[in-house]
Write a protein that holds these residues in place. Structure first.
Motif, mmCIF file in Angstrom:
data_model
loop_
_atom_site.group_PDB
_atom_site.id
_atom_site.type_symbol
_atom_site.label_atom_id
_atom_site.label_comp_id
_atom_site.label_asym_id
_atom_site.label_seq_id
_atom_site.Cartn_x
_atom_site.Cartn_y
_atom_site.Cartn_z
ATOM 1 N N ASP A 78 0.840 -1.207 0.000
ATOM 2 C CA ASP A 78 0.000 0.000 0.000
ATOM 3 C C ASP A 78 0.880 1.266 0.000
ATOM 4 N N LEU A 79 1.164 1.824 1.173
ATOM 5 C CA LEU A 79 1.952 3.057 1.255
ATOM 6 C C LEU A 79 3.405 2.703 1.562
ATOM 7 N N ASN A 80 4.319 2.899 0.588
ATOM 8 C CA ASN A 80 5.714 2.548 0.834
ATOM 9 C C ASN A 80 6.412 3.614 1.679
ATOM 10 N N GLY A 81 7.645 3.292 2.092
ATOM 11 C CA GLY A 81 8.350 4.181 3.000
ATOM 12 C C GLY A 81 8.661 5.544 2.422
ATOM 13 N N ILE A 82 8.979 5.597 1.126
ATOM 14 C CA ILE A 82 9.273 6.881 0.490
ATOM 15 C C ILE A 82 8.046 7.786 0.528
ATOM 16 N N SER A 83 6.893 7.240 0.153
ATOM 17 C CA SER A 83 5.654 8.024 0.159
ATOM 18 C C SER A 83 5.272 8.436 1.576
ATOM 19 N N ALA A 84 5.456 7.510 2.518
ATOM 20 C CA ALA A 84 5.134 7.825 3.915
ATOM 21 C C ALA A 84 6.036 8.943 4.427
ATOM 22 N N ALA A 85 7.322 8.886 4.059
ATOM 23 C CA ALA A 85 8.261 9.912 4.508
ATOM 24 C C ALA A 85 7.922 11.277 3.918
ATOM 25 N N LYS A 86 7.513 11.303 2.652
ATOM 26 C CA LYS A 86 7.119 12.573 2.033
ATOM 27 C C LYS A 86 5.942 13.192 2.781
ATOM 28 N N ALA A 87 4.951 12.382 3.118
ATOM 29 C CA ALA A 87 3.790 12.888 3.849
ATOM 30 C C ALA A 87 4.182 13.293 5.268
ATOM 31 N N PHE A 108 18.673 6.231 -2.857
ATOM 32 C CA PHE A 108 19.014 7.595 -3.255
ATOM 33 C C PHE A 108 17.795 8.507 -3.324
ATOM 34 N N ARG A 109 16.603 7.919 -3.384
ATOM 35 C CA ARG A 109 15.398 8.754 -3.325
ATOM 36 C C ARG A 109 15.197 9.328 -1.921
ATOM 37 N N GLY A 110 15.969 8.823 -0.975
ATOM 38 C CA GLY A 110 15.873 9.344 0.379
ATOM 39 C C GLY A 110 16.249 10.802 0.485
ATOM 40 N N TYR A 111 17.071 11.290 -0.459
ATOM 41 C CA TYR A 111 17.422 12.706 -0.453
ATOM 42 C C TYR A 111 16.190 13.587 -0.624
ATOM 43 N N GLU A 112 15.167 13.061 -1.286
ATOM 44 C CA GLU A 112 13.943 13.833 -1.513
ATOM 45 C C GLU A 112 13.248 14.169 -0.202
ATOM 46 N N VAL A 113 13.437 13.332 0.794
ATOM 47 C CA VAL A 113 12.735 13.518 2.066
ATOM 48 C C VAL A 113 13.704 13.788 3.213
ATOM 49 N N LYS A 114 14.961 14.153 2.866
ATOM 50 C CA LYS A 114 15.984 14.451 3.864
ATOM 51 C C LYS A 114 16.178 13.288 4.826
#
Length: 248
Positions: A78-87, A108-114
Motif C-alpha cells: 500500500d503506502l511505501n516508506g518513500i511516500s510515507a516519509a514525504k507525507a 538515493f530517493r531518500g534525499y527527496e525527504v531528507k
C-alpha cells in the motif's frame, strides 16, 4: 556571543522512536538493538510500533506523534516508506529518518525527504549500532544553541533553526526559520565560533547553514527557504563541499 548545549550537563537525552515495518520480527530486532544501545548510553527511550505507513501517518494526523527518530521500512504494501516519509515531512521537518530496507534500490530517493541514513536488513546486526551513534550525535548537535545579545537581552537560537548570517559593516542580521534578529558583531568572530558546526562562509558578507542549502551554482546559492545568496569565486569549492557534507 556563545555556543551552548540546551541541556544541562547531567540531563539525560530522551528519545521517542517510531519503528515502522510490515515485518514484526524486524520491528522486534530494531527495538531490541536500539533499546540496548540507548541503555548503554544512558539515554531514555520510548518506542512506538507501526506495521504500515498509514498508521504512522495517522499518528501525525491526530497529533500523537512526537518522534525524534523514525526507523522506516522502504518496501511496504500500500503506502511505501518513500511516500510515507514525504507525507511525514509535511508535519515534521526535523525528525531523523533512517530507512531500513532489504534492497538499496530506492535509497538515493531518500534525499527527496531528507533521510538521515539507511541500513540494509541484512546488515542490521553489524551496521545498525554505528547508525544509532550518528543519530544521537546529530540530535545532540541539534540541541545546541547560539546566544547573542541585543541591548541588555540575551537571545538563544537553536543552530538547527538558523538559515544564515548577513553582515553589513559590523551589523549582523541573523535569518532564522522563525524570523530575523539584528545585533552588532563581527562575522569573522561568528564564523570562528561556529567552526565545525556545518556553517560555511559563501561570501564576505554571508555565513550560511550548509544543511539549509538547496542548490549551489557558479556565483550563487539558493537556500531551502528560497533565498538566493552570492557565492564568491574563491569560496565556491568550499561551499560545494560543505553542502555535500551536510547531506551525509
Amino acid at each position: 556571543m556563545e555556543l551552548r548545549q540546551s541541556q544541562t550537563a547531567d540531563a539525560r537525552l530522551s528519545l521517542c522512536v517510531a519503528v515502522c515495518d510490515d515485518d514484526a520480527q524486524v520491528r522486534k530486532e530494531l527495538i531490541a538493538r536500539s533499546a540496548d544501545y540507548f541503555v548503554h548510553e544512558n539515554i531514555d527511550s520510548r518506542f512506538t510500533e507501526f506495521a504500515d505507513g498509514e498508521h504512522l501517518l495517522a499518528a501525525y494526523q491526530n497529533g500523537t506523534a512526537d518522534f525524534q527518530l523514525v526507523l522506516l521500512d522502504i518496501k511496504m504494501q500500500d503506502l511505501n516508506g518513500i511516500s510515507a516519509a514525504k507525507a511525514l515531512r509535511a508535519y515534521d521537518a526535523d525528525a531523523l529518518i533512517v530507512f531500513v530496507t532489504s534492497s538499496a534500490e530506492y535509497v538515493f530517493r531518500g534525499y527527496e525527504v531528507k533521510a538521515f541514513r539507511y541500513v540494509l536488513k541484512t546488515e542490521i546486526s553489524h551496521a545498525f549500532r554505528k547508525i544509532l551513534e550518528e543519530c544521537v550525535e546529530e540530535l545532540c548537535a541539534a540541541a545546541q544553541t547560539y546566544t547573542f545579545r541585543t541591548g541588555a537581552q540575551d537571545t538563544a537560537v537553536r543552530l538547527a533553526d538558523i538559515l544564515y548570517f548577513e553582515s553589513n559593516r559590523r551589523q549582523i542580521t541573523l535569518h532564522t526559520k522563525q524570523g530575523t534578529y539584528t545585533y552588532y558583531e563581527k562575522l569573522d568572530a561568528i564564523e570562528k565560533q561556529l567552526f565545525g558546526k556545518d556553517f560555511v562562509r559563501c561570501h564576505q558578507s554571508f555565513l550560511v547553514n550548509a544543511k539549509e542549502i538547496h542548490t549551489v551554482k557558479a556565483d550563487s546559492l539558493t537556500m531551502l527557504n528560497g533565498d538566493t545568496l552570492p557565492v564568491s569565486k574563491s569560496r565556491r569549492e568550499s561551499v560545494r563541499k560543505a553542502s555535500l557534507w551536510a547531506m551525509r
